[in-house]
Design a protein around this motif. Structure first.
Motif, PDB file in Angstrom:
ATOM      1  N   ARG A 240       0.822  -1.205   0.000  1.00 32.10           N
ATOM      2  CA  ARG A 240       0.000   0.000   0.000  1.00 32.10           C
ATOM      3  C   ARG A 240       0.859   1.259   0.000  1.00 32.10           C
ATOM      4  N   PHE A 241       1.894   1.263   0.849  1.00 38.47           N
ATOM      5  CA  PHE A 241       2.737   2.451   0.953  1.00 38.47           C
ATOM      6  C   PHE A 241       3.461   2.733  -0.361  1.00 38.47           C
ATOM      7  N   LEU A 242       4.022   1.704  -0.985  1.00 42.29           N
ATOM      8  CA  LEU A 242       4.714   1.915  -2.250  1.00 42.29           C
ATOM      9  C   LEU A 242       3.760   2.443  -3.316  1.00 42.29           C
ATOM     10  N   ASP A 243       2.533   1.952  -3.310  1.00 43.53           N
ATOM     11  CA  ASP A 243       1.542   2.425  -4.272  1.00 43.53           C
ATOM     12  C   ASP A 243       1.229   3.904  -4.042  1.00 43.53           C
ATOM     13  N   VAL A 244       1.124   4.315  -2.783  1.00 45.32           N
ATOM     14  CA  VAL A 244       0.904   5.727  -2.455  1.00 45.32           C
ATOM     15  C   VAL A 244       2.074   6.572  -2.949  1.00 45.32           C
ATOM     16  N   CYS A 245       3.287   6.075  -2.746  1.00 52.16           N
ATOM     17  CA  CYS A 245       4.466   6.807  -3.205  1.00 52.16           C
ATOM     18  C   CYS A 245       4.434   7.015  -4.719  1.00 52.16           C
ATOM     19  N   VAL A 246       4.100   5.962  -5.443  1.00 53.95           N
ATOM     20  CA  VAL A 246       4.052   6.069  -6.904  1.00 53.95           C
ATOM     21  C   VAL A 246       3.017   7.107  -7.325  1.00 53.95           C
ATOM     22  N   GLN A 247       1.850   7.116  -6.672  1.00 58.14           N
ATOM     23  CA  GLN A 247       0.823   8.107  -7.011  1.00 58.14           C
ATOM     24  C   GLN A 247       1.350   9.526  -6.808  1.00 58.14           C
ATOM     25  N   ALA A 248       1.953   9.764  -5.636  1.00 55.22           N
ATOM     26  CA  ALA A 248       2.438  11.105  -5.329  1.00 55.22           C
ATOM     27  C   ALA A 248       3.551  11.525  -6.272  1.00 55.22           C
ATOM     28  N   LEU A 249       4.411  10.614  -6.630  1.00 56.75           N
ATOM     29  CA  LEU A 249       5.544  10.943  -7.488  1.00 56.75           C
ATOM     30  C   LEU A 249       5.102  11.180  -8.923  1.00 56.75           C
ATOM     31  N   ARG A 250       4.133  10.422  -9.391  1.00 58.29           N
ATOM     32  CA  ARG A 250       3.634  10.650 -10.754  1.00 58.29           C
ATOM     33  C   ARG A 250       3.005  12.037 -10.887  1.00 58.29           C
ATOM     34  N   GLU A 251       2.395  12.529  -9.827  1.00 59.79           N
ATOM     35  CA  GLU A 251       1.810  13.863  -9.855  1.00 59.79           C
ATOM     36  C   GLU A 251       2.874  14.953  -9.971  1.00 59.79           C
ATOM     37  N   ARG A 252       4.123  14.594  -9.731  1.00 61.66           N
ATOM     38  CA  ARG A 252       5.229  15.553  -9.796  1.00 61.66           C
ATOM     39  C   ARG A 252       6.224  15.193 -10.894  1.00 61.66           C
ATOM     40  N   ALA A 253       5.752  14.456 -11.875  1.00 60.33           N
ATOM     41  CA  ALA A 253       6.638  13.932 -12.917  1.00 60.33           C
ATOM     42  C   ALA A 253       7.252  15.024 -13.785  1.00 60.33           C
TER      43      ALA A 253
END
Length: 394
Positions: A240-253
């Motif tokens: 779950r945590f890694l998935d949250v990280c990916v979401q947040a990072l994609r928003e800052r791509a």
């Protein structure tokens, strides 16, 4: 020439910090050996630099290991700590003790260096009258993590007394986590705070066997790289945590690219694209040397110290064990932002990431701690202290 025996648990985060120390001692002409329940892991991490002689590889005495089994992933707080002790650390000590005794008898060390969680090293050395030093690969024990938990403390004291009666000197009184002769702490007061009777040597950041296959060409020089890692022991709880990280990072791509370490293959879409690279492992030191803007991690002591050594601020999401203590140290020192591992969402994680990337104070604090780490001396300083102890005893 002196003989030094390192007694370590089969845990990467407890072996890596002393690999450089062992190599430094071997390079000075001393004889170095290891005792561990996973000789292959020691040899892989130590390479040939900490062996008995050039080109021979590490000299490792095999010990039995703790019983098979895993900790329920939902355990947190005192329950997780008690499980760690009752089902892993104490059984590991009892299982390792015969192998450590055999290693001491065959290798005849002048000094045993016992990891703070490899109690067999300290207790067997105590029983056999061999001087021993403590390798404290995390600074959490210096902050009294059991403060406010008197029943857990009482239980732990009783269990350590039983363990000493079984494998140590029944007349002994020394806590096997703290040698009365020498405690080597692989941190610095600038991060961990003050502690009595400790030799602060900073992280032992030494060359490691190079990983192969990392796609260095993927890195985009025009964007900031963020490393996301939960270490090697948390694959069962990280999805779950890694998935949250990916979401947040994609928003800052538009300004950030992410390297996400996922050894358990928990992410729904492993692999990589131009914004997020998902890999099972990473050459962490080499990547930090190459240049990383921030590290998102679980508060593991090695990952935190290696990031700060390179002046990299952190977002820390502690899970259990010593991680809340280390995460608190990072936040208190101003070198990062702490978030809640089990509850943080993409918005809050993104805010924390923006803070460490955009607020100069976090990077300045990370660089200040990194400078203190380097001043502490690392592996050469630790080797100096061990040589001094051996000379005093000769």
């Amino acid at each position: 020439m002196s003989r030094f025996l390192f007694v370590v648990p089969p845990l990467t985060g407890h072996i890596n910090p002393v690999v450089g120390v062992a190599a430094e001692l071997a390079g000075r002409g001393h004889r170095v050996a290891w005792a561990c329940s996973d000789p292959a892991l020691v040899r892989r991490l130590a390479g040939e630099g900490a062996g008995a002689s050039a080109g021979s590889g590490a000299e490792v005495f095999a010990c039995a290991g703790a019983p098979e089994g895993s900790r329920p992933p939902e355990l947190r707080g005192p329950e997780a700590l008690r499980f760690l002790w009752e089902w892993y650390l104490l059984p590991l000590a009892e299982a390792m003790a015969p192998g450590v005794r055999a290693a001491v008898g065959e290798f005849r060390p002048d000094v045993v260096i016992a990891d703070q969680q490899a109690f067999a090293g300290a207790l067997v050395a105590e029983r056999l009258g061999v001087p021993w030093a403590t390798s404290a690969t995390t600074s959490a024990e210096f902050t009294d993590p059991l403060a406010g938990l008197p029943k857990v403390r009482e239980w732990l004291t009783e269990r350590l007394a039983l363990l000493r009666a079984s494998v140590g000197d029944p007349a002994g009184r020394t806590d096997p986590r703290f040698s009365p002769r020498l405690v080597l702490a692989f941190s610095a007061p600038e991060l961990a705070g003050p502690a009595e009777g400790v030799r602060w040597v900073g992280p032992s950041v030494a060359a490691r066997p190079a990983g192969v296959g990392f796609p260095w060409q993927w890195l985009d020089a025009g964007r900031t790289t963020v490393l996301v890692t939960l270490g090697t022991a948390n694959t069962d709880v990280g999805a779950r945590f890694l998935d949250v990280c990916v979401q947040a990072l994609r928003e800052r791509a538009d300004r950030v690219q992410a390297v996400v370490v996922d050894p358990g293959g928990t992410l729904r879409a492993p692999g990589g694209d131009k914004d997020v690279l998902v890999v099972p492992s990473v050459p962490q030191l080499a990547l930090l040397e190459r240049g990383v803007g921030a590290v998102v991690c679980h508060g593991g002591h090695n990952t935190v110290c290696e990031a700060l050594w390179h002046g990299v601020p952190l977002v820390v999401a502690p899970i259990r064990d010593d991680q809340p203590v280390v995460a608190g140290q990072v936040a208190d020192a101003g070198a990062g932002v702490r978030v809640r591992f089990g509850r943080v969402g993409a918005r809050r994680l993104g805010e924390a990431l923006d803070a460490v990337l955009d607020t100069p104070g976090h990077r300045a604090a990370a660089m200040r701690i990194g400078a203190a780490f380097r001043t502490a001396g690392g592996s050469p300083a630790a080797a100096d202290h061990l040589e001094e102890l051996a000379r005093e005893l000769s």
